[in-house]
Design an enzyme around this catalytic site. Structure first.
Site, PDB file in Angstrom:
ATOM      1  N   GLY A  20       0.773  -1.238   0.000  1.00 44.35           N
ATOM      2  CA  GLY A  20       0.000   0.000   0.000  1.00 44.35           C
ATOM      3  C   GLY A  20       0.799   1.279   0.000  1.00 44.35           C
ATOM      4  O   GLY A  20       1.793   1.429  -0.711  1.00 44.35           O
ATOM      5  N   ASP A  67       8.937  -5.449  14.610  1.00 41.41           N
ATOM      6  CA  ASP A  67       7.643  -5.155  15.218  1.00 41.41           C
ATOM      7  C   ASP A  67       7.819  -3.867  16.018  1.00 41.41           C
ATOM      8  O   ASP A  67       8.569  -3.832  16.996  1.00 41.41           O
ATOM      9  CB  ASP A  67       7.238  -6.310  16.127  1.00 41.41           C
ATOM     10  CG  ASP A  67       5.890  -6.105  16.795  1.00 41.41           C
ATOM     11  OD1 ASP A  67       5.358  -4.973  16.759  1.00 41.41           O
ATOM     12  OD2 ASP A  67       5.360  -7.073  17.370  1.00 41.41           O
ATOM     13  N   TYR A 162      -9.127   4.217  16.614  1.00 43.08           N
ATOM     14  CA  TYR A 162      -8.324   4.740  15.510  1.00 43.08           C
ATOM     15  C   TYR A 162      -8.322   6.264  15.543  1.00 43.08           C
ATOM     16  O   TYR A 162      -7.268   6.895  15.387  1.00 43.08           O
ATOM     17  CB  TYR A 162      -8.903   4.234  14.195  1.00 43.08           C
ATOM     18  CG  TYR A 162      -8.105   4.594  12.962  1.00 43.08           C
ATOM     19  CD1 TYR A 162      -6.935   3.915  12.644  1.00 43.08           C
ATOM     20  CD2 TYR A 162      -8.529   5.593  12.098  1.00 43.08           C
ATOM     21  CE1 TYR A 162      -6.205   4.223  11.502  1.00 43.08           C
ATOM     22  CE2 TYR A 162      -7.809   5.919  10.951  1.00 43.08           C
ATOM     23  CZ  TYR A 162      -6.654   5.231  10.664  1.00 43.08           C
ATOM     24  OH  TYR A 162      -5.937   5.550   9.531  1.00 43.08           O
ATOM     25  N   LYS A 166      -4.789   8.212  16.039  1.00 34.26           N
ATOM     26  CA  LYS A 166      -4.317   9.124  14.994  1.00 34.26           C
ATOM     27  C   LYS A 166      -4.384  10.573  15.457  1.00 34.26           C
ATOM     28  O   LYS A 166      -3.552  11.400  15.068  1.00 34.26           O
ATOM     29  CB  LYS A 166      -5.120   8.922  13.708  1.00 34.26           C
ATOM     30  CG  LYS A 166      -4.865   7.576  13.040  1.00 34.26           C
ATOM     31  CD  LYS A 166      -3.394   7.356  12.682  1.00 34.26           C
ATOM     32  CE  LYS A 166      -3.188   6.138  11.797  1.00 34.26           C
ATOM     33  NZ  LYS A 166      -1.761   5.929  11.464  1.00 34.26           N
TER      34      LYS A 166
END
Length: 257
Positions: A20, A67, A162, A166
């Protein structure tokens, strides 16, 4: 003629660089001459990406499995990069996740996981690279990939963790820009809207999402491959030396209404 966006000789680290937008931005920076370090959890994917980029643009690449929720692994990854290249000029914090469910059904683990990856993971990378590479060099460009949902709420896809994570990335960007400006480290955030990818194409092409684009987005469509690249190149450029603490939406105008 001056090339404002020439990144030749610079080393750029891109997290979430297995698919992506991460891959697209890595290719954009390498197209400007930067050496790319692709970081993600899936070793096979980043090996593939690094090989493709190296063969296409004839610039050195390095793939590191990491990770970003593991502080020791993050520190080791930064040491590995410095051992190979001796410098890190650009960091794109792109790795993230997204729990979609009504707020009343979100579990503690889902909320914690979102914060731990999207916000704390970005901080871990920024902290390690700033301390080990950018502060000693008195130079750096950190680009945090937040989201338009870090600036506004939404009724289309319930994802309160989310939004929280964010939104945290957005204000963390301002905090780090304020703190590290004295070291000539510029910290900015990009807030993408919905972009087409192999994973999102079917959803975004559905009648519901197409109608949503007509109603909610001034450009009446979703983002295409490559439309985030120039924002990343601009913020990564040495020429953007007076741009820091900026929150740049790339969302077709979604957040302007």
């Amino acid at each position: 003629m001056k090339s404002y966006f020439d990144l030749a000789g610079q080393v750029a680290v891109v997290t979430g660089c297995s698919t992506g937008l991460g891959v697209q931005m890595a290719k954009a920076l390498e197209n400007q001459g930067a050496k790319i370090v692709a970081i993600a959890r899936r070793k096979d994917k980043i090996d593939e990406v690094a090989k493709e980029i190296a063969e296409t643009y004839k610039v050195e690449t390095l793939a590191i499995q990491c990770d970003i929720t593991d502080t020791a692994r993050v520190n080791a990854a930064v040491d590995e990069i410095l051992a190979k290249f001796g410098r890190i000029d650009i960091l794109i914090n792109n790795a993230g996740t997204g729990a979609v469910a009504p707020a009343e059904d979100i579990t503690d683990d889902q909320f914690y996981n979102e914060i731990n990856i999207d916000m704390f993971g970005s901080f871990r990378m920024a902290r390690a690279i700033a301390k080990k590479a950018m502060i000693p060099a008195k130079y750096g460009r950190i680009i945090n990939i937040a989201s338009m949902y870090g600036m506004v709420g939404n009724k289309v896809a319930p994802c309160s963790p989310y939004h929280a994570a964010k939104g945290g990335v957005v204000n963390m960007t301002r905090g780090l820009a304020s703190e590290w400006g004295k070291y000539n480290i510029n910290v900015n955030a990009i807030c993408p809207g919905y972009f087409y990818s192999p994973l999102t194409k079917e959803t975004l092409d559905s009648d519901f999402f197409q109608q949503n684009a007509q109603t909610m987005i001034p450009l009446s469509r979703y983002g295409n491959e490559g439309e985030l690249d120039t924002a990343a190149i601009f913020l990564a450029s040495p020429a953007s030396s007076y741009v820091t603490g900026v929150i740049l939406p790339v969302d077709g105008g979604y957040t302007c209404m």
